[in-house]
Scaffold this active site. Structure first.
Site, PDB file in Angstrom:
ATOM      1  N   LEU A 112       0.811  -1.215   0.000  1.00  0.00           N
ATOM      2  CA  LEU A 112       0.000   0.000   0.000  1.00  0.00           C
ATOM      3  C   LEU A 112       0.843   1.263   0.000  1.00  0.00           C
ATOM      4  O   LEU A 112       0.414   2.300  -0.492  1.00  0.00           O
ATOM      5  CB  LEU A 112      -0.913   0.021   1.239  1.00  0.00           C
ATOM      6  CG  LEU A 112      -1.949  -1.098   1.355  1.00  0.00           C
ATOM      7  CD1 LEU A 112      -2.652  -1.022   2.704  1.00  0.00           C
ATOM      8  CD2 LEU A 112      -2.962  -1.000   0.227  1.00  0.00           C
ATOM      9  N   GLY A 113       2.022   1.185   0.578  1.00  0.00           N
ATOM     10  CA  GLY A 113       2.865   2.369   0.664  1.00  0.00           C
ATOM     11  C   GLY A 113       4.244   2.016   1.164  1.00  0.00           C
ATOM     12  O   GLY A 113       4.478   0.947   1.720  1.00  0.00           O
ATOM     13  N   GLY A 160       9.459   6.072   5.410  1.00  0.00           N
ATOM     14  CA  GLY A 160      10.791   6.130   5.990  1.00  0.00           C
ATOM     15  C   GLY A 160      11.041   5.047   7.011  1.00  0.00           C
ATOM     16  O   GLY A 160      12.192   4.699   7.283  1.00  0.00           O
ATOM     17  N   GLY A 198       9.096   1.952   7.160  1.00  0.00           N
ATOM     18  CA  GLY A 198       8.752   0.611   6.741  1.00  0.00           C
ATOM     19  C   GLY A 198       7.770   0.598   5.585  1.00  0.00           C
ATOM     20  O   GLY A 198       7.328   1.636   5.104  1.00  0.00           O
ATOM     21  N   THR A 199       7.451  -0.608   5.139  1.00  0.00           N
ATOM     22  CA  THR A 199       6.518  -0.823   4.045  1.00  0.00           C
ATOM     23  C   THR A 199       5.182  -1.286   4.615  1.00  0.00           C
ATOM     24  O   THR A 199       5.141  -2.099   5.541  1.00  0.00           O
ATOM     25  CB  THR A 199       7.064  -1.870   3.072  1.00  0.00           C
ATOM     26  OG1 THR A 199       8.355  -1.452   2.622  1.00  0.00           O
ATOM     27  CG2 THR A 199       6.154  -2.036   1.873  1.00  0.00           C
ATOM     28  N   LYS A 221       2.201  -2.711   8.875  1.00  0.00           N
ATOM     29  CA  LYS A 221       3.455  -1.982   8.657  1.00  0.00           C
ATOM     30  C   LYS A 221       4.624  -2.889   9.037  1.00  0.00           C
ATOM     31  O   LYS A 221       4.719  -3.366  10.163  1.00  0.00           O
ATOM     32  CB  LYS A 221       3.510  -0.699   9.480  1.00  0.00           C
ATOM     33  CG  LYS A 221       4.799   0.103   9.241  1.00  0.00           C
ATOM     34  CD  LYS A 221       4.969   1.233  10.238  1.00  0.00           C
ATOM     35  CE  LYS A 221       4.085   2.391   9.906  1.00  0.00           C
ATOM     36  NZ  LYS A 221       4.400   3.574  10.774  1.00  0.00           N
ATOM     37  N   ASP A 273       5.184  14.808  12.012  1.00  0.00           N
ATOM     38  CA  ASP A 273       5.327  14.399  10.609  1.00  0.00           C
ATOM     39  C   ASP A 273       4.000  14.589   9.881  1.00  0.00           C
ATOM     40  O   ASP A 273       3.519  13.704   9.177  1.00  0.00           O
ATOM     41  CB  ASP A 273       5.789  12.947  10.514  1.00  0.00           C
ATOM     42  CG  ASP A 273       6.415  12.623   9.161  1.00  0.00           C
ATOM     43  OD1 ASP A 273       6.764  13.575   8.423  1.00  0.00           O
ATOM     44  OD2 ASP A 273       6.555  11.437   8.841  1.00  0.00           O
TER      45      ASP A 273
END
Length: 654
Positions: free
Chosen positions: A348-349, A352, A354-355, A370, A466
């Site tokens: 999905l994304g 910085g 993790g995936t 995540k 963030d």
């Protein structure tokens, strides 16, 4: 402390006295209130499915649907079915984002050739339309053996006789010798049947996709939901938006109900004192509980981290944090299964830390998993930090954390609720971007809901650190879920700032935080100012293809606003030049963003002030468009921060 408790006790005693009066006064109103909003806010629940407009069934009355034929049933409390004409279909998949569902016909055995149920599965196109990937298959019955002998897509009937049937694409097959029924069924492209009755049944069991709501009704329903209404239909089966005050309209925010009769007005006046007393009592209780819990969270978090780090890498165990904070502990194998072994197609994304992968748990819940990049001390700290932050907070515009894993399960994994509609960045300038897809009223709602989440965080003494459009998720109704708390920090009460090395995403980082290492709640305000400019312009916060002084969107916006060239910045699809109400709101938001982007945090507004101003801008729909008045003092404050990017020395954490 004794005085504090005595005051709390006094408030409590007052509330005990006034609460019965308040409910006595308001009870008659509640009994007379129109319940359509409440009824249509409930989903149809069956198994793991929760389905809303345009369907009805279960606890949803028929006026909650666009058509009375769109009634859902729940078979054995597990399977969702719908009756369309003489045919019954099971809903096996339901996509609330694309307004599609996958259905399969049930209750028919296709090799019982004399069955009276052999009818076509064609649907009423005014209710449901086939998706482009649907293919028609025609089954020819009553065929002699000489016709089916050399055909691979054939089968014998199970209910006697020497005749059989075969099937194929109706565009390429012409048969004269089959005297039985001819029925048309639908399959999904890529799942066409291959040989005999087994191949046919297997293909049909995959179902086929239909689109279940027209684009016109989608637009009406989205507008209704964004105005805090819920979708349904009036007595003439025309679309209606049911408002919380019991009225019906096309848009609740533009509708002023005339249902405030003398009884309600009287109750509002008499109930004000009761509400005030109750609010004070509840406010004190929440404040006292929050401080007690926060102290406990800080103590445990510090203990967990210090024990982990001091005991060396081999003994780090974030599982301790998960279990302490009451989250579910997932095994690594369970999450491997949920994500199809972290299939790249389910990604999905990529950020910085993790995936993130899409997954489906064994209990049917859809989740976002995540996967942290590495199990270093820094990652463990971010892991436990996010667990601590999210389990201490509950807000409708913050993403929910379901659980996590331990280091002993090979990797650090966090499991969140799945938010299906991507990020704000996706819709503004990413894969989901499309001219006109995100109209101004939706962008305004995104700004307000994001600000509401940040106000809640700041009231809880937490700085997100963030804030960016990639961390603002959208559900199927374009409502906001703020995510990614790996960098978030507690800011203790009565402390003006935290001294810490700057972290964040280039283009969003507060320049004063970058220069002086002072993190404050106004650092989030600066980042939110960049988000506001993105909502106005549909441009990314950083773009190296732009001119040298316009790589950072904040610098570019400041110059456009100061020079009176805001129109050059605004996304032309928003109606800035043609709709004076939109123009006025965009002017107001741009002026607010300008204030948020000032270089000195002392002169930036607080998030609570930002939220109040945004709500005023949305509610003020009268008068002529305003011309922004940027004072010379404000301009001077910005001018000093223009030349360079504050993010040049940062590690990118997207």
């Amino acid at each position: 402390m004794a005085n504090l408790l005595m005051n709390a006790n006094n408030v409590y005693m007052i509330s005990l006295f006034v609460t019965p009066i308040f409910f006595f006064l308001t009870a008659p109103i509640t009994a007379q209130e129109d319940t359509k909003y409440e009824e249509c806010s409930k989903p149809f629940n069956c198994g793991q499915m929760s389905i809303y407009y345009p369907f009805w069934g279960g606890s949803r009355p028929s006026f909650c649907a666009s058509n009375h034929q769109l009634k859902l049933e729940c078979d054995a409390n597990q399977n969702t079915t719908i009756q369309l004409g003489s045919q019954t279909f099971q809903v096996i998949q339901y996509d609330q984002v694309r307004y599609t569902m996958t259905m399969v016909r049930i209750g028919l055995v296709y090799d019982h050739c004399s069955s009276s149920d052999l009818t076509n599965t064609s649907l009423d196109s005014s209710l449901l339309t086939y998706m482009p990937n649907v293919r028609n298959i025609t089954i020819f019955y009553g065929c002699p053996s000489s016709v089916i002998a050399n055909r691979t897509h054939s089968f014998l009937c199970q209910d006697g006789g020497d005749k059989g049937a075969f099937y194929g694409d109706p565009r390429t097959i012409k048969v004269q010798d089959c005297g039985g029924a001819r029925i048309e069924v639908q399959v999904t492209e890529g799942h066409e049947p291959d040989g005999g009755i087994q191949g046919l049944n297997k293909a049909l069991s995959k179902g086929f996709q239909v689109h279940y709501i027209s684009d016109a009704r989608v637009e009406l329903c989205v507008k209704c939901i964004l105005s805090n209404g819920t979708c349904g239909a009036n007595d003439e089966s025309q679309f209606s938006c049911f408002c919380q005050d019991g009225s019906e309209a096309l848009n609740c925010s533009n509708h002023h109900s005339d249902k405030l009769n003398w009884q309600r007005k009287l109750c509002i006046g008499l109930g004000a004192a009761a509400v005030s007393a109750i609010a004070v009592g509840i406010g004190f209780y929440i404040y006292y509980s929050r401080q007690k819990k926060k102290f406990h969270l800080h103590a445990v978090s510090s203990s967990v981290l210090s024990n982990e780090i001091s005991s060396g890498p081999s003994s780090k165990d974030p599982e301790m944090g998960c279990k302490y904070f009451g989250l579910h502990f997932f095994s690594y194998s369970e999450l491997e299964e949920a994500t199809s072994f972290f299939d790249p197609a389910r990604q999905l994304g990529d950020g910085g830390f993790g995936t993130v992968y899409f997954g489906k748990l064994r209990d049917g819940r859809l989740v976002a998993v995540k996967r942290m990049y590495e199990n270093s001390d820094k990652r463990v700290e971010q892991f436990v930090n996010e667990v601590e932050i999210l389990t201490g907070l509950h807000h409708q515009n913050l993403v929910s954390l379901y659980g996590c894993t331990s280091r002993h399960s090979r990797e650090l994994l966090l499991v969140y609720e799945y938010i299906p509609n991507g990020t704000v960045a996706d819709h503004l300038h990413g894969q989901r971007s499309k001219p006109g897809r995100l109209p101004w009223h939706i962008r305004m709602n995104i700004a307000i809901e994001t600000a509401s989440a940040l106000v809640y965080l700041h009231a809880s003494d937490i700085i997100h650190r963030d804030v960016k459009t990639n961390n603002i998720l959208l559900d199927n109704h374009f409502s906001v879920k703020v995510a990614d708390f790996g960098l978030s920090r507690f800011l203790p009460m009565h402390v003006t700032h935290v001294s810490t090395a700057p972290q964040g995403t280039p283009g969003y980082v507060d320049p004063e935080y970058h220069e002086y290492y002072h993190l404050t709640d106004k650092s989030d305000v600066y980042s939110f100012g960049v988000v506001l400019i993105e909502l106005i312009s549909s441009l990314p916060a950083v773009d190296i293809t732009r001119g040298r002084h316009e790589i950072n969107l904040s610098n570019m916006a400041i110059k456009k606003i100061q020079s009176g060239a805001l129109h050059e910045l605004v996304d032309p699809t928003l109606g800035f030049e043609t709709d004076f109400k939109v123009r006025k709101m965009i002017n107001g938001v741009a002026e607010l963003a300008f204030q948020c982007l000032q270089s000195s945090n002392d002169v930036r507004p607080s998030m609570a002030e930002v939220l109040d101003r945004l709500e005023d801008i949305r509610n003020d729909d009268k008068g002529e468009p305003e011309v922004m008045d940027i004072s010379e003092d404000d301009a001077a404050l910005i001018k000093n921060a223009e030349p360079s990017s504050p993010d040049s020395n940062l590690v990118t954490c997207t």
